[in-house]
Motif scaffolding. Structure first.
Motif, short mmCIF file in Angstrom:
data_model
loop_
_atom_site.label_atom_id
_atom_site.label_comp_id
_atom_site.label_asym_id
_atom_site.label_seq_id
_atom_site.Cartn_x
_atom_site.Cartn_y
_atom_site.Cartn_z
N GLN A 189 0.83 -1.20 0.00
CA GLN A 189 0.00 0.00 0.00
C GLN A 189 0.86 1.26 0.00
O GLN A 189 0.57 2.24 -0.69
CB GLN A 189 -0.92 -0.04 1.24
CG GLN A 189 -2.06 0.96 1.22
CD GLN A 189 -3.01 0.80 0.07
OE1 GLN A 189 -3.56 -0.28 -0.15
NE2 GLN A 189 -3.19 1.85 -0.71
N ILE A 190 1.94 1.21 0.76
CA ILE A 190 2.86 2.35 0.80
C ILE A 190 3.48 2.55 -0.57
O ILE A 190 3.55 3.68 -1.09
CB ILE A 190 3.96 2.14 1.87
CG1 ILE A 190 3.35 2.19 3.27
CG2 ILE A 190 5.07 3.18 1.73
CD1 ILE A 190 4.27 1.76 4.39
N GLU A 191 3.92 1.44 -1.16
CA GLU A 191 4.50 1.53 -2.50
C GLU A 191 3.49 2.09 -3.49
O GLU A 191 3.83 2.90 -4.35
CB GLU A 191 4.94 0.14 -2.99
CG GLU A 191 6.22 -0.36 -2.39
CD GLU A 191 6.56 -1.76 -2.92
OE1 GLU A 191 6.76 -2.66 -2.10
OE2 GLU A 191 6.63 -1.92 -4.15
N ASN B 50 1.47 8.88 -6.41
CA ASN B 50 1.96 10.27 -6.31
C ASN B 50 2.81 10.62 -7.51
O ASN B 50 2.71 11.72 -8.07
CB ASN B 50 2.79 10.46 -5.03
CG ASN B 50 1.92 10.58 -3.81
OD1 ASN B 50 0.72 10.83 -3.93
ND2 ASN B 50 2.49 10.40 -2.64
N GLU B 51 3.67 9.67 -7.90
CA GLU B 51 4.54 9.87 -9.06
C GLU B 51 3.69 10.02 -10.32
O GLU B 51 3.96 10.85 -11.18
CB GLU B 51 5.52 8.71 -9.17
CG GLU B 51 6.42 8.70 -10.39
CD GLU B 51 7.37 9.90 -10.52
OE1 GLU B 51 7.45 10.71 -9.58
OE2 GLU B 51 8.01 10.01 -11.57
N LEU B 52 2.66 9.20 -10.40
CA LEU B 52 1.75 9.27 -11.56
C LEU B 52 1.13 10.66 -11.67
O LEU B 52 1.02 11.23 -12.76
CB LEU B 52 0.67 8.20 -11.40
CG LEU B 52 -0.15 7.83 -12.64
CD1 LEU B 52 0.75 7.27 -13.73
CD2 LEU B 52 -1.20 6.79 -12.27
N ARG B 53 0.74 11.19 -10.54
CA ARG B 53 0.14 12.53 -10.53
C ARG B 53 1.16 13.58 -10.96
O ARG B 53 0.83 14.52 -11.70
CB ARG B 53 -0.39 12.87 -9.13
CG ARG B 53 -1.76 12.32 -8.86
CD ARG B 53 -2.31 12.85 -7.54
NE ARG B 53 -1.73 12.16 -6.40
CZ ARG B 53 -2.20 11.01 -5.90
NH1 ARG B 53 -3.24 10.44 -6.44
NH2 ARG B 53 -1.62 10.46 -4.86
N ARG B 54 2.40 13.41 -10.53
CA ARG B 54 3.46 14.37 -10.91
C ARG B 54 3.67 14.32 -12.42
O ARG B 54 3.79 15.36 -13.07
CB ARG B 54 4.75 14.02 -10.15
CG ARG B 54 5.83 15.08 -10.28
CD ARG B 54 7.18 14.53 -9.88
NE ARG B 54 7.66 13.50 -10.79
CZ ARG B 54 8.14 13.72 -12.00
NH1 ARG B 54 8.22 14.96 -12.47
NH2 ARG B 54 8.54 12.71 -12.76
#
Lengths: 477, 325
Positions: free
Chosen positions: A215-217, A223-227
């Motif tokens: 889940q953390i991963e 988050n990276e996808l959003r960036r």
């Protein structure tokens, strides 16, 4: 009060037994012919829940009896089922459900509806062949009927301890619970001494751990996808801006060249790059989501699987290890409860004993009869509440019990104005010699000649005008 | 599932073999594998896999016959460059004289190179088809593909990927596994599209290579030499500001400014990028939006970002050129 007769109807068989107002002897030459059964039939007819004897199923009979109160009221009782009894008094007919309305029924002849007294009366006037002669002040009278001297005295002296008793029961229940919890904590500590890798071996914990990691991963990946999306959006905005501007540049050779997103160096690359990066990142997110789903599914399957004995034991150990409280903490709670219980018991005892004329009166009569029977050594007021029966045995206990019972009977007459019948099953017992038996009979003759006495025995007793009921081979013969 | 897995892996092999002239690829289209080439022609392949191929030859001829039927059917609709029967069976025709051609490593045998007995067998299959395929275009390709052990099963495909990226002078540990994973996912996903014209373009296949090779922690590592940080300090900044580095090196309005300036400087030599970074990093602090950071971090971060942008640009150009994208 006294019992006039008892009639037993079983199928087509019927037999009546009449009793005198005075002394009665239910006699047989041999044992096991129904004497004890007849005693129990009498009690059953009064509304008590008594166990049948081997030979005779009470609940399959109809028992009729007639009771005369001390005021001369005649009460007929008919019980054809264990769950109810019909009471006839004059023109009045009343049905009472048993055992729920036992107290209401017995109010008619015992002249009290005080529960503390009603619940303990049988232990006053009836001495059962088996248990009766060892029941001093607390214990089983017959079946599930008990006697408790504290409750009895509280009832007779009108000292209501019901709230304190409720508190006592509550504390006793709580304490019992904590005894169990204490066992659990002891077991937990023994597990920990053995060596606690049990927690780590739990497959569910392992799965939870993995799910958490994934889940953390996943959160990081999302988050990276959003960036990436943000950067991609920015680059696409440049592209559409350039396209919308419709710029034209003049080449060195004079030709005009329209500026588009296609001919801006690196622009499409910057977009293609991010599109590819986004795809990879999205695939990574999907992969993680699938992993999490699979792990959750596995966890669900694990919880549905029927565990083998070994794994149930492991699961139990696992649970115990997770119990958050230690032995010392539980013991301290237990000590606190014990202190509270002691305090409540003290209050009950105090309310029962302090300045209690009933208590004093009982004591006086116990001393009197104990002295007459030669068992008065060491008797004081507290002796009424003694739990130390080990010092009493055989004939000593037998005679002491008798003394106590007589004192109880006198007190009941004093407080309620009821002359209870005295029912003795096998007063000779196993250990009593004829001399001592005679002493007991002499006391009855002397001080209880106004009470109906019913004795069941294979022996004879020197009582005046004894009405004899001779038993044959069986109760209905 | 085994069959689909084989099909996707076979597609990877064919993609790599035709990369320079590739336009797009489609699985589960009109044919198991469809490659469209730059000149408008197609490489069409039937992929047939047997689970225990090395020991089970019971149905190989039936499969081969079916493949011929399917390829013949589809060949009528397309301008065909090659028709391939792709299998994992080391004895795809169960035929003695041709067996040796397919044993061992992945093999690729045109119809014309088959022994007569094998040709006869194929001709026999084709004689039963109304409009049979042109055997000039027919090839038999065998890829060893067996067992449940992934390392063993994908051994040859991954080797092919390794060779392919090696030819582009890319040295990246683990790249072949990553590419294998991502290409399989892309092909599987493509196979689920019902519209036959949804294909994977060449750029869809190549850009993941570029993304991996220029990713965070890969390209920017070499930026260390432009900074005056020791290894520990460098990795700390790179780790802590990783997102910032990626962000700045992906936004076109920043990238284009730096790349254009660099190009106009006409610096030559292998260390041209390093020289540009060391000389001009101060000019871009504001552009990079890092003015508020503490001085040492700010200065070194500027160098790292500049270096990353320029190296990335260089790698993109290089890889695109090598695959003619």
């Amino acid at each position: 009060m006294n019992i006039n007769y008892v009639t037993i109807r079983q199928g087509i068989l019927e037999k009546s037994f009449t009793f005198s107002k005075g002394n009665n002897l239910i006699h047989s030459e041999k044992n096991s012919v129904g004497k004890t059964t007849l005693m129990r039939v009498i009690l059953y007819s009064l509304g008590y829940t008594v166990p049948s004897t081997k030979m005779f199923p009470l609940e399959k009979c109809e028992i009729e009896s007639e009771v005369v109160s001390d005021e001369g009221r005649i009460i007929k009782l008919v019980r054809s089922d264990a769950s109810y009894i019909v009471c006839f008094e004059g023109d009045e007919v009343q049905t009472y459900f048993l055992p729920q309305q036992q107290a209401k029924l017995q109010l008619k002849f015992f002249k009290t509806d005080n529960i503390d007294i009603i619940d303990n009366l049988l232990g006053v006037f009836y001495l059962d062949q088996e248990k009766g002669w060892t029941l001093l002040n607390r214990g089983v009278v017959i079946g599930s009927i008990h006697f408790n001297v504290e409750d009895f005295i509280q009832g007779l002296s009108g000292r209501d301890c019901s709230e304190l008793k409720k508190e006592k029961v509550k504390l006793e229940t709580e304490l019992e619970k904590y005894e169990q919890i204490s066992n659990v904590t002891k077991y937990k500590e023994s597990l920990q001494r053995i060596g606690g890798s049990i927690l780590n071996e739990n497959p569910d914990d392992e799965l939870d751990s993995q799910i958490e990691m994934k889940q953390i991963e996943l959160n990081l990946a999302q988050n990276e996808l959003r960036r990436i999306d943000y950067s991609l959006k920015s680059n696409k905005q440049v592209k559409s801006f350039v396209d919308s501007m419709k710029l034209t540049v003049e080449m060195p050779d004079g030709k005009l060249l329209r500026v588009t997103s296609e001919n801006i160096v690196g622009l499409n690359d910057s977009i293609d790059y991010l599109i590819a990066k986004r795809k990879i990142q999205a695939l990574e997110c999907n992969k993680l989501m699938n992993s999490i789903l699979q792990l959750r599914e596995q966890k669900k399957q694990n919880s549905g699987v029927l565990l083998s004995v070994d794994s149930i034991a492991d699961a139990f150990d696992e649970m115990i290890q997770k119990f958050p409280y230690g032995y010392l903490k539980v013991e301290s709670i237990k000590e606190s409860l014990k202190r509270q219980l002691k305090e409540v018991k003290k209050q009950i005892a105090s309310r029962t004993k302090d300045n209690n004329s009933v208590l004093n009166s009982l004591y006086i009569n116990v001393i009197r009869y104990a002295r007459e029977l030669g068992v008065d050594e060491g008797v004081n007021t507290n002796y009424l509440f003694t739990s130390n029966l080990r010092v009493l045995s055989g004939a000593l206990l037998h005679k002491t019990v008798f003394a106590f019972r007589l004192a109880y009977i006198i007190e009941v007459e004093k407080i309620l104005g009821v002359k209870l019948p005295i029912m003795l099953d096998s007063p000779s017992g196993k250990e009593i010699d004829p001399t001592n038996v005679q002493k007991m009979i002499d006391i009855l003759k002397k001080d209880f000649d106004e009470h109906q006495i019913i004795i069941a025995s294979i022996f004879e007793y020197d009582l005046p005008s004894t009405y004899r009921i001779e038993m044959q081979r069986s109760l209905l013969e | 599932m085994f069959g689909f897995d084989f099909q996707s892996n076979a597609a990877i092999i064919l993609m790599i073999e035709n990369m320079e002239v590739l336009n797009s690829v489609r699985v589960e289209g009109d044919e198991d594998i469809q490659l469209e080439l730059n000149d408008g022609t197609y490489v069409l392949a039937q992929a047939k896999a047997v689970v225990n191929a090395s020991t089970d030859t019971s149905n190989v001829r039936a499969k081969a016959k079916k493949a011929m039927e399917s390829l013949s059917e589809v060949a009528r609709k397309y301008a065909v460059k090659e028709l391939i029967y792709f299998t994992n069976s080391p004895d795809p025709l169960k035929e003695e004289t041709s067996r040796f051609l397919f044993l061992g490593l992945p093999s690729r045998v045109p119809y014309d190179d088959l022994p007569e007995a094998a040709k006869k067998l194929i001709d026999e299959f084709l004689s039963q088809i109304d409009v049979p395929l042109n055997t000039n275009k027919l090839k038999f390709q065998v890829l060893p593909f067996e067992t449940d052990d992934d390392e063993q099963r994908y051994k040859f495909v991954k080797q092919k990927i390794s060779d392919f990226v090696g030819e582009m002078n890319i040295i990246y540990d683990g790249l072949r596994n990553k590419l294998h994973d991502v290409w399989l996912l892309m092909l599987d996903n493509n196979g689920t599209k019902t519209k036959r014209d949804i294909t994977l373009k060449k750029k869809d296949i190549i850009w993941p290579i570029i993304v991996y090779v220029t990713g965070h922690g890969i390209l920017d590592r070499n930026a260390k030499y432009c900074t005056d940080l020791d290894e520990g300090e460098f990795y700390e900044i790179e780790r802590k500001y990783g997102k910032l580095i990626q962000d700045r090196s992906e936004l076109f309005d920043i990238v284009t400014r730096i790349v254009t300036d660099y190009t106009e400087k006409h610096l030559a030599g292998r260390d041209a990028i390093e020289r540009f970074v060391n000389e001009y990093w101060k000019d871009y602090i504001e552009v990079l939006g890092i003015t508020t950071l503490e001085e040492t971090i700010r200065d070194n971060l500027a160098k790292i970002i500049l270096y990353t942008i320029l190296r990335k640009r260089f790698e993109i150009d290089r890889i695109k050129k090598s695959v003619k994208l």
